[in-house]
Design a protein around this motif. Structure first.
Motif, PDB file in Angstrom:
ATOM      1  N   ILE A  64       0.839  -1.198   0.000  1.00 10.47           N
ATOM      2  CA  ILE A  64       0.000   0.000   0.000  1.00 10.47           C
ATOM      3  C   ILE A  64       0.875   1.250   0.000  1.00 10.47           C
ATOM      4  O   ILE A  64       0.638   2.202  -0.754  1.00 10.47           O
ATOM      5  CB  ILE A  64      -0.944  -0.008   1.221  1.00 10.47           C
ATOM      6  N   LEU A  65       1.914   1.249   0.844  1.00 15.79           N
ATOM      7  CA  LEU A  65       2.791   2.419   0.939  1.00 15.79           C
ATOM      8  C   LEU A  65       3.570   2.640  -0.351  1.00 15.79           C
ATOM      9  O   LEU A  65       3.840   3.780  -0.738  1.00 15.79           O
ATOM     10  CB  LEU A  65       3.739   2.253   2.126  1.00 15.79           C
ATOM     11  N   VAL A  66       3.924   1.562  -1.025  1.00 15.81           N
ATOM     12  CA  VAL A  66       4.581   1.687  -2.325  1.00 15.81           C
ATOM     13  C   VAL A  66       3.610   2.270  -3.347  1.00 15.81           C
ATOM     14  O   VAL A  66       3.944   3.179  -4.117  1.00 15.81           O
ATOM     15  CB  VAL A  66       5.127   0.331  -2.804  1.00 15.81           C
ATOM     16  N   ASP A  67       2.370   1.740  -3.366  1.00 16.07           N
ATOM     17  CA  ASP A  67       1.363   2.247  -4.291  1.00 16.07           C
ATOM     18  C   ASP A  67       1.094   3.730  -4.060  1.00 16.07           C
ATOM     19  O   ASP A  67       0.865   4.492  -5.007  1.00 16.07           O
ATOM     20  CB  ASP A  67       0.053   1.467  -4.138  1.00 16.07           C
ATOM     21  N   GLU A  68       1.114   4.150  -2.800  1.00 16.47           N
ATOM     22  CA  GLU A  68       0.841   5.543  -2.477  1.00 16.47           C
ATOM     23  C   GLU A  68       2.036   6.444  -2.771  1.00 16.47           C
ATOM     24  O   GLU A  68       1.914   7.668  -2.780  1.00 16.47           O
ATOM     25  CB  GLU A  68       0.463   5.681  -0.999  1.00 16.47           C
ATOM     26  N   GLY A  69       3.227   5.854  -2.983  1.00 16.69           N
ATOM     27  CA  GLY A  69       4.400   6.644  -3.302  1.00 16.69           C
ATOM     28  C   GLY A  69       5.310   6.943  -2.128  1.00 16.69           C
ATOM     29  O   GLY A  69       6.312   7.644  -2.275  1.00 16.69           O
ATOM     30  N   TYR A  70       5.002   6.390  -0.938  1.00 19.02           N
ATOM     31  CA  TYR A  70       5.836   6.647   0.239  1.00 19.02           C
ATOM     32  C   TYR A  70       7.104   5.794   0.232  1.00 19.02           C
ATOM     33  O   TYR A  70       8.172   6.253   0.641  1.00 19.02           O
ATOM     34  CB  TYR A  70       5.054   6.363   1.524  1.00 19.02           C
ATOM     35  N   LEU A  71       6.978   4.544  -0.186  1.00 16.90           N
ATOM     36  CA  LEU A  71       8.115   3.630  -0.165  1.00 16.90           C
ATOM     37  C   LEU A  71       8.476   3.198  -1.583  1.00 16.90           C
ATOM     38  O   LEU A  71       7.666   3.290  -2.507  1.00 16.90           O
ATOM     39  CB  LEU A  71       7.801   2.393   0.690  1.00 16.90           C
ATOM     40  N   GLN A  72       9.693   2.672  -1.699  1.00 16.64           N
ATOM     41  CA  GLN A  72      10.187   2.191  -2.993  1.00 16.64           C
ATOM     42  C   GLN A  72      10.935   0.882  -2.755  1.00 16.64           C
ATOM     43  O   GLN A  72      11.843   0.822  -1.932  1.00 16.64           O
ATOM     44  CB  GLN A  72      11.122   3.234  -3.601  1.00 16.64           C
ATOM     45  N   MET A  73      10.529  -0.182  -3.438  1.00 15.23           N
ATOM     46  CA  MET A  73      11.188  -1.476  -3.306  1.00 15.23           C
ATOM     47  C   MET A  73      12.276  -1.613  -4.362  1.00 15.23           C
ATOM     48  O   MET A  73      12.040  -1.332  -5.540  1.00 15.23           O
ATOM     49  CB  MET A  73      10.171  -2.608  -3.434  1.00 15.23           C
ATOM     50  N   ALA A 257       1.850  10.525 -18.116  1.00 10.51           N
ATOM     51  CA  ALA A 257       1.809   9.272 -17.362  1.00 10.51           C
ATOM     52  C   ALA A 257       1.648   9.484 -15.861  1.00 10.51           C
ATOM     53  O   ALA A 257       1.254   8.560 -15.143  1.00 10.51           O
ATOM     54  CB  ALA A 257       3.077   8.452 -17.638  1.00 10.51           C
ATOM     55  N   GLU A 258       1.931  10.688 -15.361  1.00 14.15           N
ATOM     56  CA  GLU A 258       1.775  10.987 -13.941  1.00 14.15           C
ATOM     57  C   GLU A 258       0.466  11.702 -13.641  1.00 14.15           C
ATOM     58  O   GLU A 258       0.214  12.105 -12.512  1.00 14.15           O
ATOM     59  CB  GLU A 258       2.940  11.845 -13.445  1.00 14.15           C
ATOM     60  N   GLY A 259      -0.376  11.866 -14.642  1.00 16.02           N
ATOM     61  CA  GLY A 259      -1.635  12.558 -14.437  1.00 16.02           C
ATOM     62  C   GLY A 259      -1.572  13.993 -14.909  1.00 16.02           C
ATOM     63  O   GLY A 259      -0.733  14.364 -15.745  1.00 16.02           O
ATOM     64  N   ILE A 260      -2.440  14.828 -14.392  1.00 19.33           N
ATOM     65  CA  ILE A 260      -2.517  16.221 -14.838  1.00 19.33           C
ATOM     66  C   ILE A 260      -1.209  16.941 -14.531  1.00 19.33           C
ATOM     67  O   ILE A 260      -0.611  16.779 -13.464  1.00 19.33           O
ATOM     68  CB  ILE A 260      -3.715  16.932 -14.177  1.00 19.33           C
ATOM     69  N   THR A 288      -2.672   6.947 -13.077  1.00 20.68           N
ATOM     70  CA  THR A 288      -2.895   7.334 -11.689  1.00 20.68           C
ATOM     71  C   THR A 288      -2.083   8.585 -11.381  1.00 20.68           C
ATOM     72  O   THR A 288      -0.899   8.653 -11.715  1.00 20.68           O
ATOM     73  CB  THR A 288      -2.473   6.197 -10.735  1.00 20.68           C
ATOM     74  N   LEU A 289      -2.710   9.567 -10.781  1.00 22.25           N
ATOM     75  CA  LEU A 289      -2.010  10.798 -10.427  1.00 22.25           C
ATOM     76  C   LEU A 289      -0.929  10.487  -9.404  1.00 22.25           C
ATOM     77  O   LEU A 289      -1.204   9.931  -8.341  1.00 22.25           O
ATOM     78  CB  LEU A 289      -2.994  11.824  -9.864  1.00 22.25           C
ATOM     79  N   SER A 290       0.323  10.827  -9.729  1.00 21.45           N
ATOM     80  CA  SER A 290       1.441  10.494  -8.858  1.00 21.45           C
ATOM     81  C   SER A 290       1.365  11.274  -7.554  1.00 21.45           C
ATOM     82  O   SER A 290       0.689  12.309  -7.451  1.00 21.45           O
ATOM     83  CB  SER A 290       2.767  10.805  -9.564  1.00 21.45           C
ATOM     84  N   LEU A 291       2.079  10.771  -6.550  1.00 25.58           N
ATOM     85  CA  LEU A 291       2.081  11.431  -5.253  1.00 25.58           C
ATOM     86  C   LEU A 291       2.630  12.848  -5.367  1.00 25.58           C
ATOM     87  O   LEU A 291       2.087  13.787  -4.772  1.00 25.58           O
ATOM     88  CB  LEU A 291       2.894  10.616  -4.251  1.00 25.58           C
ATOM     89  N   ALA A 292       3.720  13.024  -6.136  1.00 24.17           N
ATOM     90  CA  ALA A 292       4.296  14.359  -6.290  1.00 24.17           C
ATOM     91  C   ALA A 292       3.288  15.319  -6.916  1.00 24.17           C
ATOM     92  O   ALA A 292       3.157  16.478  -6.484  1.00 24.17           O
ATOM     93  CB  ALA A 292       5.559  14.280  -7.151  1.00 24.17           C
TER      94      ALA A 292
END
Length: 508
Positions: A64-73, A257-260, A288-292
């Protein structure tokens, strides 16, 4: 690089699942600066041992945290706090932590504006009428946005409606509450808190007669004549058509690719009053709109005292990982107006949607709701409240996710077989529709997707041309392709037949 020293405490007495507690502990640690971009976090097995919980529980939280952009594997190297985590993210989370610690703090927002003028009665463009006709009436194969009608629990639904109709409750016979049936509003608020991360009160939830009715309510309540609105380019056709009718000034902001592209939006119109976005599943491209970008959009709204209208139309259906939290879940300054619908998760014939408005706008929206004399039939709202309360809604969503995950594969494989290299089809990570792009040959000009879609309609299909979703629909550089739904494809044989029919419409 050893993992950063980090201790997590979980409370097994809470009703909150352990994986959600783990997620929240990580977010809080990032907010407080205990975990910084680039820090390595504990391995799955190590954290599971520390917490005395199953490895799968920790793995779900990390996913979930990876999907949300908080973590990176990074494979064997381990799992890290995302190096690209924007600075505004930590600032926003710290502000949230401070607010939670000191109690609910009021935020200064824009003064409540007056409703727009009489531009709401403008005539729609012929193309919008044609598209509306293509997406309504008798359902047809490959129709975008149409859920699986064959899999809807009709008998169960009829029983719930009949029970309410026979109950003799006067509320079922009287004029409906314009704001919505109170128990349904309560169930929606609870559902959004659990599944979408949206914390709200039932008073903030307004039930409407569909997404168009939601937009009309929002604009009548909060818009002013000649306000500017950021609009995704490409973006949802029917919403764009309605906005054009209202007299607001549309600002087409490109999507990648990162959204608007928030930076581009600021360049085009920094003081836009609204931004209409589809963060979870961009319509029609599916990004999907990226976290940034999410944080940049929220920062812009706060600085410009603007509103973000989040259209979360089919986010429940995500096939890679869990559904992502809504943009509204990150909103700490009450600038996001959240919009949802039961047309995709139930059936469009219900004509039931809803919006969650910031607390400071509740009074104004409530007054406008009553002045519009809106209100969907209480009978259907009550039956839907029963459907949710008795657990049928959650079970239905679970079944549909599994069903759609299968059906999307059927149509993608069939299209690849029928079109070969003439059509680029990417398996969508979510939603019940997707866009496929035509490949232009070396000696060919742009393929006329409008003509292809017209021939497809004559053949009984309901695909839409991709190019018309763009503001500049007919330039040479505008992508050409088709937007189609897949939820009602019942078998591989049917998928193959539909793909061959569609291929014949291309010609050549």
């Amino acid at each position: 690089m050893p993992p950063t020293a980090f201790t997590i405490d979980i409370d097994r007495q809470q009703h909150v699942p352990i994986y959600q507690q783990i997620c929240e502990r990580f977010r809080t640690a990032i907010a407080a600066g205990h975990l910084r971009p680039g820090d390595r976090v504990p391995a799955l097995r190590s954290l599971a041992t520390q917490l005395n919980t199953a490895r799968g529980t920790v793995e779900l939280a990390y996913t979930i945290l990876v999907d949300e952009g908080y973590l990176q594997m990074r494979g064997a190297a381990g799992t890290f706090v995302s190096p690209s985590l924007p600075a505004s993210m930590t600032r926003s989370l710290r502000a949230r932590s401070a607010s939670d610690a000191n109690g609910r703090q009021s935020t200064k927002g824009p003064a409540t504006p007056q409703a727009p003028g009489e531009a709401l009665g403008a005539r729609p463009a012929p193309r919008q009428l044609a598209i509306a006709a293509a997406m309504s009436g008798e359902p047809r194969p490959l129709q975008p946005g149409l859920p699986a009608l064959d899999a809807f629990p009709v008998k169960l639904w009829n029983r719930l409606v009949s029970n309410r109709a026979r109950s003799g409750e006067l509320a079922m016979l009287a004029y409906p509450d314009p704001a919505g049936y109170r128990p349904l509003r309560e169930h929606i608020a609870t559902y959004l808190g659990l599944s979408r991360g949206v914390t709200c009160l039932p008073e903030q939830v307004f039930v409407t007669g569909g997404y168009r009715a939601t937009l009309e309510l929002v604009l009548r309540s909060l818009a002013r004549p000649n306000d500017s609105v950021w609009y995704e380019d490409p973006g949802y056709l029917l919403a764009r058509g309605f906005l054009a009718e209202t007299g607001v000034q549309l600002v087409a902001v490109p999507v990648d690719a990162e959204g608007i592209d928030v930076e581009r939006g600021i360049q085009l119109e920094p003081q836009a009053r609204f931004a209409l976005v589809t963060p979870s599943h961009q319509s029609p491209l599916g990004h999907t709109l990226s976290l940034a970008r999410r944080m940049a959009l929220l920062d812009w709204a706060e600085q410009a005292s603007s509103w973000i209208i989040e259209d979360d139309y089919d986010s429940e259906f995500r096939y890679l990982g869990r559904p992502l939290p809504a943009l509204k879940s990150l909103d700490r300054h009450d600038h996001v107006i959240y919009c949802g619908t039961f047309s995709k998760v139930m059936i469009p014939g219900l004509r039931l949607a809803y919006t969650v408005v910031p607390e400071r706008a509740v009074e104004r929206v409530g007054r406008v709701t009553h002045s519009m004399n809106a209100g969907s039939p209480t009978l259907l709202q009550a039956a839907l409240a029963d459907f949710i309360e008795q657990g049928h809604f959650a079970r239905h969503l679970k079944r549909m996710r599994a069903l759609y995950a299968e059906r999307r594969v059927l149509i993608v494989r069939a299209l690849e077989q029928a079109f070969g290299e003439r059509l680029v089809v990417e398996l969508p990570p979510g939603g019940i529709q997707f866009a496929a792009q035509f490949v232009e040959g070396p000696d060919d000009g742009p393929i006329d997707d409008v003509a292809v879609a017209a021939r497809a309609r004559e053949a009984g299909l309901a695909v839409l041309p991709l190019s018309i979703w763009y503001a500049n629909a007919r330039t040479r550089r505008t992508p050409r392709g088709l937007v189609m739904g897949f939820a009602n494809i019942a078998s591989a044989a049917e998928a193959s037949r539909l793909a061959r029919t569609l291929r014949a419409c291309l010609g050549g």
